[in-house]
Design an enzyme around this catalytic site. Structure first.
Site, PDB file in Angstrom:
ATOM      1  N   LYS A  20      48.085 -29.475  26.931  1.00 54.20           N
ATOM      2  CA  LYS A  20      48.575 -30.834  27.130  1.00 54.20           C
ATOM      3  C   LYS A  20      48.837 -31.482  25.779  1.00 54.20           C
ATOM      4  O   LYS A  20      48.035 -31.361  24.858  1.00 54.20           O
ATOM      5  CB  LYS A  20      47.528 -31.638  27.899  1.00 54.20           C
ATOM      6  CG  LYS A  20      47.930 -33.030  28.258  1.00 54.20           C
ATOM      7  CD  LYS A  20      46.842 -33.679  29.102  1.00 54.20           C
ATOM      8  CE  LYS A  20      47.289 -35.027  29.617  1.00 54.20           C
ATOM      9  NZ  LYS A  20      46.249 -35.609  30.475  1.00 54.20           N
ATOM     10  N   ASP A  41      38.728 -33.635  31.350  1.00 53.71           N
ATOM     11  CA  ASP A  41      38.893 -34.141  32.713  1.00 53.71           C
ATOM     12  C   ASP A  41      37.567 -34.360  33.445  1.00 53.71           C
ATOM     13  O   ASP A  41      37.566 -34.879  34.557  1.00 53.71           O
ATOM     14  CB  ASP A  41      39.767 -33.188  33.540  1.00 53.71           C
ATOM     15  CG  ASP A  41      41.243 -33.305  33.202  1.00 53.71           C
ATOM     16  OD1 ASP A  41      41.634 -34.287  32.538  1.00 53.71           O
ATOM     17  OD2 ASP A  41      42.003 -32.401  33.601  1.00 53.71           O
ATOM     18  N   GLN A  46      34.837 -38.237  30.268  1.00 53.36           N
ATOM     19  CA  GLN A  46      35.597 -39.467  30.496  1.00 53.36           C
ATOM     20  C   GLN A  46      34.758 -40.727  30.275  1.00 53.36           C
ATOM     21  O   GLN A  46      35.285 -41.767  29.906  1.00 53.36           O
ATOM     22  CB  GLN A  46      36.206 -39.477  31.901  1.00 53.36           C
ATOM     23  CG  GLN A  46      37.370 -38.539  32.063  1.00 53.36           C
ATOM     24  CD  GLN A  46      38.546 -38.925  31.194  1.00 53.36           C
ATOM     25  OE1 GLN A  46      38.925 -40.085  31.100  1.00 53.36           O
ATOM     26  NE2 GLN A  46      39.123 -37.937  30.528  1.00 53.36           N
ATOM     27  N   HIS A  71      37.660 -40.932  19.304  1.00 56.91           N
ATOM     28  CA  HIS A  71      37.059 -40.291  18.139  1.00 56.91           C
ATOM     29  C   HIS A  71      36.889 -38.787  18.364  1.00 56.91           C
ATOM     30  O   HIS A  71      37.202 -37.980  17.487  1.00 56.91           O
ATOM     31  CB  HIS A  71      35.709 -40.943  17.843  1.00 56.91           C
ATOM     32  CG  HIS A  71      34.839 -40.168  16.922  1.00 56.91           C
ATOM     33  ND1 HIS A  71      35.111 -40.043  15.568  1.00 56.91           N
ATOM     34  CD2 HIS A  71      33.712 -39.465  17.153  1.00 56.91           C
ATOM     35  CE1 HIS A  71      34.165 -39.294  15.010  1.00 56.91           C
ATOM     36  NE2 HIS A  71      33.307 -38.925  15.948  1.00 56.91           N
ATOM     37  N   HIS A 110      30.991 -33.052  20.356  1.00 54.84           N
ATOM     38  CA  HIS A 110      29.895 -33.373  19.430  1.00 54.84           C
ATOM     39  C   HIS A 110      29.220 -34.715  19.719  1.00 54.84           C
ATOM     40  O   HIS A 110      28.059 -34.904  19.391  1.00 54.84           O
ATOM     41  CB  HIS A 110      30.381 -33.312  17.977  1.00 54.84           C
ATOM     42  CG  HIS A 110      31.127 -34.523  17.519  1.00 54.84           C
ATOM     43  ND1 HIS A 110      32.452 -34.733  17.803  1.00 54.84           N
ATOM     44  CD2 HIS A 110      30.715 -35.582  16.805  1.00 54.84           C
ATOM     45  CE1 HIS A 110      32.831 -35.885  17.278  1.00 54.84           C
ATOM     46  NE2 HIS A 110      31.796 -36.427  16.659  1.00 54.84           N
ATOM     47  N   ASP A 111      29.902 -35.648  20.362  1.00 46.28           N
ATOM     48  CA  ASP A 111      29.326 -36.967  20.645  1.00 46.28           C
ATOM     49  C   ASP A 111      29.084 -37.221  22.131  1.00 46.28           C
ATOM     50  O   ASP A 111      28.775 -38.341  22.522  1.00 46.28           O
ATOM     51  CB  ASP A 111      30.256 -38.068  20.118  1.00 46.28           C
ATOM     52  CG  ASP A 111      29.983 -38.451  18.686  1.00 46.28           C
ATOM     53  OD1 ASP A 111      28.985 -37.975  18.109  1.00 46.28           O
ATOM     54  OD2 ASP A 111      30.772 -39.239  18.130  1.00 46.28           O
ATOM     55  N   HIS A 119      23.761 -45.644  18.060  1.00 43.67           N
ATOM     56  CA  HIS A 119      22.401 -45.130  17.847  1.00 43.67           C
ATOM     57  C   HIS A 119      21.322 -46.129  18.255  1.00 43.67           C
ATOM     58  O   HIS A 119      20.150 -45.766  18.319  1.00 43.67           O
ATOM     59  CB  HIS A 119      22.229 -44.702  16.388  1.00 43.67           C
ATOM     60  CG  HIS A 119      23.064 -43.509  16.048  1.00 43.67           C
ATOM     61  ND1 HIS A 119      22.641 -42.226  16.288  1.00 43.67           N
ATOM     62  CD2 HIS A 119      24.308 -43.409  15.529  1.00 43.67           C
ATOM     63  CE1 HIS A 119      23.581 -41.383  15.913  1.00 43.67           C
ATOM     64  NE2 HIS A 119      24.604 -42.069  15.450  1.00 43.67           N
ATOM     65  N   HIS A 136      20.310 -38.397  21.488  1.00 45.25           N
ATOM     66  CA  HIS A 136      21.668 -38.172  21.990  1.00 45.25           C
ATOM     67  C   HIS A 136      22.043 -36.699  21.876  1.00 45.25           C
ATOM     68  O   HIS A 136      22.832 -36.200  22.673  1.00 45.25           O
ATOM     69  CB  HIS A 136      22.689 -39.080  21.288  1.00 45.25           C
ATOM     70  CG  HIS A 136      23.020 -38.690  19.891  1.00 45.25           C
ATOM     71  ND1 HIS A 136      22.287 -39.100  18.803  1.00 45.25           N
ATOM     72  CD2 HIS A 136      24.013 -37.918  19.397  1.00 45.25           C
ATOM     73  CE1 HIS A 136      22.806 -38.612  17.706  1.00 45.25           C
ATOM     74  NE2 HIS A 136      23.856 -37.873  18.036  1.00 45.25           N
ATOM     75  N   GLU A 137      21.445 -35.983  20.918  1.00 46.61           N
ATOM     76  CA  GLU A 137      21.719 -34.545  20.808  1.00 46.61           C
ATOM     77  C   GLU A 137      21.168 -33.793  22.022  1.00 46.61           C
ATOM     78  O   GLU A 137      21.850 -32.924  22.581  1.00 46.61           O
ATOM     79  CB  GLU A 137      21.108 -33.967  19.523  1.00 46.61           C
ATOM     80  CG  GLU A 137      21.747 -34.467  18.253  1.00 46.61           C
ATOM     81  CD  GLU A 137      21.069 -35.710  17.664  1.00 46.61           C
ATOM     82  OE1 GLU A 137      21.452 -36.120  16.568  1.00 46.61           O
ATOM     83  OE2 GLU A 137      20.175 -36.272  18.321  1.00 46.61           O
TER      84      GLU A 137
END
Length: 153
Positions: A20, A41, A46, A71, A110-111, A119, A136-137
Site C-alpha cells: 500500500k 489494520d 490503530q 510516528h 516499537h511504540d 511516559h 510500555h515495553e
C-alpha cells in the site's frame, strides 16, 4: 521459517494485504509491504492514532499533534531506507528480504505498548494496579503477540 513473501499464500489463512502506498506528512509517498499493512489494520495498532506522540505538549503547543501511529509509520519508513542502504552498500552483511521485513516490523511496532500521555502513563498504571513491573515495553510485547496471532504469523 523467516518472515517473507513466500510464507503467505492466498489460501494460507494469513491476513496479508497487498502493498500500500500512503501519503505521509513528513516523508511524502511511502510504499508499505503487505505484512506491514496487515499489522497496521489491527485494532492494537490503530489505537495509536488516538495517542499523541508528544503527550500533553499540545496544551502549550497546539500544533504538536503528531500521533504515535504517524510516528511509527515514519519510523518504519526510515528504518527500511537504512536497511536497504546497508543491503546495497554492504553485500557482505547478506541482508535479505526477510531481514528487511523484520526491521520494518520492529520499527513499526516499537511504540505499540504506549498509553496516553506518553511516559506519564506508566507510573499511573503502576500506582493504580500495584504492579511495579508494568512498562510500555512489556505491554508492547503482549500486544505484538496478539497481533501475530491475529494475522497468523
Amino acid at each position: 521459517t523467516p518472515i517473507g513473501h513466500h510464507m503467505f499464500s492466498a489460501d494460507g489463512g494469513s491476513r496479508l494485504r497487498q502493498p500500500k502506498s500512503i501519503q505521509d506528512r513528513v516523508h511524502g509517498q511511502i510504499l508499505l509491504h503487505g505484512l506491514l499493512v496487515a499489522v497496521m489494520d489491527t485494532a492494537e495498532f490503530q489505537r495509536l492514532d488516538r495517542i499523541r506522540q508528544l503527550g500533553g505538549c499540545f496544551y502549550g503547543y497546539p500544533s504538536a499533534t503528531h500521533t504515535r501511529k504517524e510516528h511509527s509509520v515514519g519510523t518504519a519508513h526510515l528504518a527500511l531506507l537504512v536497511v536497504r542502504h546497508l543491503r546495497n552498500t554492504q553485500p557482505e552483511l547478506s541482508i535479505d528480504d526477510s531481514d528487511e521485513l523484520c526491521v520494518g516490523l520492529a520499527a513499526l511496532l516499537h511504540d505499540v505498548g504506549h498509553g496516553p500521555y506518553s511516559h506519564m502513563w506508566e507510573p499511573f498504571v503502576r500506582r493504580c494496579t500495584g504492579d511495579d513491573t508494568y512498562s510500555h515495553e512489556g505491554m508492547g510485547a503482549r500486544l505484538v503477540r496478539r497481533i501475530c496471532t491475529q494475522i497468523k504469523l
